[in-house]
Structure formats: structure tokens, C-alpha cells
Design a protein around this motif. Structure first.
Motif, PDB file in Angstrom:
ATOM      1  N   UNK A   9    -103.022  14.071   5.814  1.00 53.44           N
ATOM      2  CA  UNK A   9    -102.415  14.116   4.477  1.00 53.44           C
ATOM      3  C   UNK A   9    -103.208  13.245   3.503  1.00 53.44           C
ATOM      4  N   UNK A  10    -103.594  12.041   3.956  1.00 51.22           N
ATOM      5  CA  UNK A  10    -104.408  11.167   3.111  1.00 51.22           C
ATOM      6  C   UNK A  10    -105.762  11.806   2.820  1.00 51.22           C
ATOM      7  N   UNK A  11    -106.323  12.480   3.821  1.00 47.37           N
ATOM      8  CA  UNK A  11    -107.608  13.148   3.615  1.00 47.37           C
ATOM      9  C   UNK A  11    -107.487  14.269   2.579  1.00 47.37           C
ATOM     10  N   UNK A  12    -106.396  15.004   2.624  1.00 49.64           N
ATOM     11  CA  UNK A  12    -106.170  16.053   1.628  1.00 49.64           C
ATOM     12  C   UNK A  12    -106.078  15.457   0.230  1.00 49.64           C
ATOM     13  N   UNK A  13    -105.452  14.270   0.127  1.00 51.31           N
ATOM     14  CA  UNK A  13    -105.406  13.581  -1.160  1.00 51.31           C
ATOM     15  C   UNK A  13    -106.808  13.218  -1.628  1.00 51.31           C
ATOM     16  N   UNK A  14    -107.648  12.757  -0.698  1.00 46.23           N
ATOM     17  CA  UNK A  14    -109.043  12.435  -1.036  1.00 46.23           C
ATOM     18  C   UNK A  14    -109.778  13.676  -1.528  1.00 46.23           C
ATOM     19  N   UNK A  15    -109.489  14.839  -0.918  1.00 42.65           N
ATOM     20  CA  UNK A  15    -110.141  16.086  -1.316  1.00 42.65           C
ATOM     21  C   UNK A  15    -109.658  16.583  -2.673  1.00 42.65           C
ATOM     22  N   UNK A  16    -108.565  16.014  -3.165  1.00 40.99           N
ATOM     23  CA  UNK A  16    -108.088  16.379  -4.499  1.00 40.99           C
ATOM     24  C   UNK A  16    -106.817  17.189  -4.548  1.00 40.99           C
ATOM     25  N   UNK A  17    -106.204  17.492  -3.388  1.00 36.13           N
ATOM     26  CA  UNK A  17    -104.940  18.233  -3.399  1.00 36.13           C
ATOM     27  C   UNK A  17    -103.929  17.541  -4.311  1.00 36.13           C
ATOM     28  N   UNK A  18    -103.243  18.327  -5.122  1.00 35.37           N
ATOM     29  CA  UNK A  18    -102.319  17.762  -6.098  1.00 35.37           C
ATOM     30  C   UNK A  18    -100.961  17.402  -5.501  1.00 35.37           C
ATOM     31  N   UNK A  19    -100.516  18.178  -4.533  1.00 36.42           N
ATOM     32  CA  UNK A  19     -99.162  17.994  -3.999  1.00 36.42           C
ATOM     33  C   UNK A  19     -99.150  18.188  -2.498  1.00 36.42           C
TER      34      UNK A  19
END
Length: 509
Positions: A385-395
Motif C-alpha cells: 500500500x505504501x509502495x502504491x502511494x509512492x507510485x502516485x496512486x490517489x486513493x
């Protein structure tokens, strides 16, 4: 021959936990498709939309829930006295106690009518539906052809539905479950949803739909079915694993017609797995450009990553796609193997980054608490989940596993005696989206611990996302003050504010 058969199709009001941040005010596309099919077959039909006819109402329901829409007596009172065949949509199993109560009220008012239920819940548990109610039949899977056949049988005086497949009926003192109908092969032959029979303007005026509010929105189905066999999903039972897509040209004909008829500016795709074949989505986008059409569209229900690379993401954005959801479900390779989710987490992360870089608003869905899942595996998912945030996922949405009827995991747990089909079980199914209520079907974690891990993962995601991109917080504040939405988080806040305006009696504060 239509005889004296008058059909009423009922979409019940929706059940939502009081703590749920999102209330899904979605137009009833399934009922609208059914209504169009029986009308084309020559039968008079009425639609009762228990949600759409009471968009400003909510009513308390046991166990810290609300019913949004009409109350059950109001729904029943609106059914025409001429109704001889009454169909009730039963999609979500956690709402079964509401459906059951509504069926009882309908039967009391229409003792001679033929009552039939369909949808995901009815397909998964047809015998239970008959045992706990006074339904005459249950439809399994796609309903358009089966409902027409039922109506024709009734027109001929046959209440035993001789020769009709895809139904579960009473037989003497028992129950007969008949072989399923074959999937409809030509989706283009199904008539467009009968939106004229639904209070659609109420949804349109409020920008309500499955996706974020981007103006007057209608739902669309570009395909049916999903070729994958995830063990937690009931789709294989409802739709089988046959994925079929509509013709891009005919789909765009529908879009153009709805733009002209209802001044629609946005379309929400309700497909189970919207993008399976890269060639199909490219053709669809190219034809949007060839026709010079202008509208926004969203893929809020989740899609696959295999077909979305940087070139496809650019094409999606250029043709009006603004919101897209991915459903990796887990960041743990061992969990993914166990649940038969055939994805590569590295490839998915790259696809998320490509979509974000092209301007798409991206949401990702994860699940924790699968049976047998260990602490290490859950931590891998939260790290992802943190990695997805790093990739730029908004939600992000981190759901708690719920063994939904019709899924492979449900069957295993039920056969092992770990699930009892009572109201406590159905109430526990709401835990996947209820921040105040958790349940656990995992041998290593309590419900409380899973609930805390869900909050931890969600907080971690947004901490990373907003720390790296603080401008998103400012943009969210501006959007909320203007009544605008771009992300699912903004949708959650907007619907939370809206739901708090309605008192349990349904009046505005």
C-alpha cells in the motif's frame, strides 16, 4: 402471447452501515436491463426503484445500519395492483434480512402474485431464498432471457415453469434446482436499459453514480463475465468465467443516444473486469476520437493491468477517461497464489505509475484477513500500500475479507462448519466496508486486530501520499468547497456530509 401478465420489478432500498463513509447512490442498471427485455417481448412492466424514489431518505435498521431510500412499506405500496409477476433484485448478501422482510410484505399485499428473485445473492443461495420466504422461484445468473420465459409460462397458465432452465422452484415438499441457462452470447442483441421507467433524473441532477461526481452520469456495461477464478469472488457462479464484450461501435451508439436524450456528460463502466483485451480498449478509444465525441468516463469497479501500459494510459486519458481502479487485492506473493489472483505486483505498480503520469486518478483495492494469511503476509500487503502511494496512486481501500456466498472460500468454510447461514453471518458480511465493525475468518487474528491493521494500512498510505504530494490536500479542500470531486476520498467526504443531512425519518435538517 402476453396474456394478463403485468410485471413489476423492484430494486429494494439499500442497506449501509452507519459508519460507512460512502453511500452508493447508483442507478439500477440490472433492473433497467430486465425491464427493457420484458417490454421488448410485449409485456407491460413497471419499475419500483426503492433507492431512487427516496434519495433524500434514510431509516434506521438493526445493528447500526441505515436503509437509504423508501421504507419497505412505501416500496410495497407503490407496486401496481395489476401486478401478477413481481421480481425482486437481491444483489448483496449482507442485505438479505432487508430483502427477506420486503418479500414478506409484498406477499402479504399480493397473495396471488408470482414472486421471483434474482441477482448475485439469489444465484449463490437459491434454496435458502425459497426456504426463508414465500418466493415462487429464484433465477440463477443472467436474467433477461429467463424472466421473459417465466412471463410466457405464466401467460399460458403454467406456474410450474415447465421447460424453463436457470431457475430454482418448489417441487412438492422439496426444492428443484434446474440446470443453468447458457450465457447470452450476443450482448449487442440485448435492448438498452429502460431508463425511462426509472426515476433517472434524480440521479442525474445530483451527479450520482458508481464513480466520483463528474456531472450527469449514467452507468454502462461494455462487457459481462470475468475470465479469472479468484477464490473470494462470487462472479464465476453468477456470470461464469466467460468474458464477452459488446461491439465498440454499438456501445458508442448507446453513449451518443444517452448524451442526446439525457444530456449525460459522464459514464461509469460497471463491468466486472472492464479491460481484458488490449485490442478492444484501443479500438473503443480510437472510435471515440473518430466520432469526435466528448464525455468523461470512469472505470470504478476495478480492472486488470495487463492491457494498460503507458501508451494505453495516454489513450484512455485523451478520450475522456479520468478515474480508474486497480484491484491487486494483496501485496504478498504467497497470498496471491493462495487466492488464485494472477497478477504480478511489480507490473501492477508500473501500470499504476504510467496511469498517474498520464493524468488518470487512480484508486487501488486491497484485502487483508484471508483464511490462513499470516502476519508477515499482511505486512507485505500494507507495505505494498505504501509502495502504491509512492507510485502516485490517489486513493486506497483496504477491505477485510468476507466469505461471500458463491465464492470458493465460502464453500470451503461452510462445508467445514465455520459458517452458519443466520442473520449474524449476513450482518458480519458488512464488515468489509464498515469502519466500526470488523469480523475475522482468519485463525491468527481477532476481528479487532484486523480492524486496527486496516486503519494502520490506510493511514500509512495517505501519510506517504500526502507527504510526498501536499498539493493534493490543497486541491481536495478547494474541490470540496466548490462541490467538485476528482478522487474517491473526495467522494467519501462528500457523501458523508450528504448522509448526515438526512435524519432517520428522512427529512432534511
Amino acid at each position: 402471447m402476453t396474456g394478463n401478465v403485468f410485471i413489476t420489478l423492484v430494486r429494494p432500498p439499500i442497506l449501509t452501515p452507519q459508519s460507512n463513509p460512502i453511500v452508493q447512490y447508483t442507478p439500477p442498471i440490472g433492473i433497467a436491463y430486465l425491464a427493457a427485455s420484458v417490454r421488448e417481448a410485449g409485456f407491460p412492466v413497471q419499475v419500483i426503484d426503492g433507492l431512487g424514489e427516496g434519495l433524500e431518505q434514510r431509516h434506521p435498521w438493526p445493528n447500526r445500519n441505515y436503509i437509504y431510500g423508501l421504507d419497505l412499506d412505501e416500496v410495497t405500496s407503490r407496486i401496481s395492483q395489476d401486478a401478477t409477476l413481481i421480481g425482486i433484485s437481491t444483489d448483496f448478501s449482507f442485505e438479505w434480512p432487508v430483502y427477506r422482510a420486503l418479500i414478506g410484505k409484498i406477499r402479504a399485499r399480493f397473495p396471488e402474485a408470482f414472486l421471483v428473485a434474482g441477482g448475485e445473492h439469489a444465484t449463490a443461495l437459491p434454496a435458502l431464498c425459497l426456504k426463508e420466504t414465500t418466493l415462487d422461484a429464484v433465477v440463477s445468473g443472467e436474467g433477461e432471457e429467463t424472466l421473459v420465459q417465466i412471463a410466457r409460462c405464466l401467460a399460458g397458465g403454467d406456474r410450474q415453469l415447465a421447460g424453463v432452465m436457470g431457475v430454482c422452484v418448489r417441487s412438492g415438499d422439496g426444492i428443484e434446482l434446474r440446470e443453468r441457462q447458457k450465457r447470452i452470447r450476443n450482448l449487442d442483441a440485448i435492448p438498452w436499459p429502460a431508463w425511462d421507467l426509472v426515476p433517472i433524473e434524480g440521479y442525474l441532477d445530483r451527479g450520482m453514480g458508481f464513480g466520483v461526481n463528474r456531472g450527469r452520469s449514467l452507468p454502462l456495461l461494455a462487457s459481462r463475465g470475468c475470465p479469472y477464478r479468484c477464490v473470494f469472488c462470487s462472479s464465476p457462479m453468477m456470470w461464469t468465467t466467460l468474458w464477452q464484450a459488446r461491439s465498440p461501435d454499438l456501445l458508442l451508439d448507446e453513449i451518443e443516444a444517452m448524451q442526446k436524450r439525457y444530456q449525460v456528460s459522464n459514464f461509469d463502466f460497471y463491468d466486472l473486469t472492464a479491460i481484458v483485451k488490449k485490442a478492444w480498449i484501443i479500438e473503443f478509444c480510437r472510435k471515440i476520437e473518430e466520432r469526435g465525441l466528448e464525455f468523461t468516463w470512469q472505470l470504478p469497479s476495478g480492472t486488470r493491468t495487463e492491457a494498460i501500459d503507458a501508451d494505453v494510459a495516454q489513450l484512455l486519458y485523451r478520450t475522456g477517461c479520468r478515474n480508474i481502479s486497480y484491484s491487486p487485492e494483496s501485496g504478498s506473493p504467497s497470498t496471491l497464489r493462495r487466492i488464485k489472483k494472477k497478477i504480478d505486483v511489480n507490473r501492477l505498480a508500473a501500470s499504476v505509475k504510467s496511469s498517474v503520469d498520464c493524468g488518470l486518478n487512480v484508486k487501488c483495492n486491497l484485502i487483508i484477513g484471508f483464511p490462513g494469511e499470516t502476519f508477515r503476509e499482511i505486512m507485505q500487503t500494507l507495505a505494498f500500500a505504501a509502495r502504491l502511494a509512492l507510485m502516485g496512486s490517489h486513493d486506497i481501500s483496504i477491505w477485510l475479507f468476507s466469505p461471500y456466498p458463491g465464492s470458493e472460500v465460502f464453500n470451503d468454510l461452510h462445508e467445514a462448519g465455520k459458517i452458519q447461514l443466520d442473520d449474524a453471518y449476513f450482518n458480519d458480511l458488512r464488515a468489509y466496508a464498515d469502519l466500526a465493525h470488523a469480523s475475522s475468518f482468519n485463525e491468527y487474528f481477532s476481528a479487532r486486530t484486523l480492524g486496527l491493521l486496516r486503519l494502520l494500512g490506510t493511514a500509512l498510505f495517505y501519510f506517504v501520499s500526502w507527504t510526498l504530494r501536499p498539493v493534493r490536500v490543497l486541491r481536495m479542500i478547494v474541490n470540496l468547497t466548490k462541490g467538485k470531486q476528482e478522487s474517491r476520498f473526495e467522494l467519501a467526504l462528500s457523501t458523508l456530509f450528504r448522509s448526515r443531512r438526512a435524519t432517520p425519518s428522512g427529512t432534511e435538517r
